[in-house]
Design an enzyme around this catalytic site. Structure first.
Site: not given
Length: 209
Positions: A102, A32
């Site tokens: 997101g 990530k």
């Protein structure tokens, strides 16, 4: 080995669940690039808790921000400017699952967005789930990727089946549809492993294409 970027049509659509299932199905590495807030229970930690294979390596985030906001806002609070050139992908000989934050146009600084972390050679999974407006959000996200020159796109539906919604999307895109992720009662290693086993053939067909 393939770099597989997982993005979503918005927040709370199940990117991290999809990432965990994909990591388990492919025994891929996970990364990530930017974590905003929840550092004690980050998405990396969540995926680690859901994955049971022993091959996966979890790579450290490039930016770890303290506040659960859009990365650009969280970085400003931390007095940090996110520099895209400093977000270096980890080196691995394995498939790499990259989870965005997101949706595609979430800002990471005053000019660049999450979508700018995607490379033209990446395979991209667009995670969607059914809610009022999700057709529009899915199609807009898909068209944005295509306009950026990203052509290797798979759509992954998370949750219950809604045939009319799915057909509306399928009739308007030229994308691979990975086997749907079932609505899970809990996000346990057992349930993630069962989902990974169930969808692995569908996922591997796309990854190896």
């Amino acid at each position: 080995m393939k770099n597989i970027f997982i993005t979503g049509i918005g927040t709370e659509v199940g990117k991290t669940i999809a990432a965990a299932v994909a990591v388990e199905a492919l025994q891929a590495d996970y990364w990530k690039p930017i974590q905003s807030g929840d550092l004690e229970n980050s998405d990396t930690i969540k995926v680690q808790k859901m994955v049971s294979n022993l091959k996966t390596t979890f790579h450290r985030e490039s930016y770890r921000l303290n506040t659960p906001l859009s990365p650009h806002a969280s970085a400003e609070i931390d007095n940090i400017f996110i520099e895209i050139d400093k977000i270096e992908r980890p080196k691995t000989n394995n498939h790499l699952i990259i989870e965005g934050a997101g949706g595609l146009l979430v800002p990471i600084n005053n000019k660049e967005n999450i979508a700018d972390l995607i490379k033209p050679t990446d395979k991209v999974i667009l995670v969607t789930k059914h809610y009022l407006g999700s057709i529009n959000h899915t199609l807009l996200s898909y068209e944005y990727l295509k306009n950026k020159g990203i052509n290797d796109i798979a759509i992954w539906i998370n949750g219950a089946e809604y045939t009319t919604t799915e057909e509306a999307i399928k009739n308007r895109v030229d994308a691979f549809f990975i086997e749907r992720i079932n609505k899970l009662s809990e996000f346990s290693k057992k349930n993630i492993k069962q989902e990974a086993d169930r969808i692995s053939e569908s996922l591997e067909i796309w990854v190896n294409n």
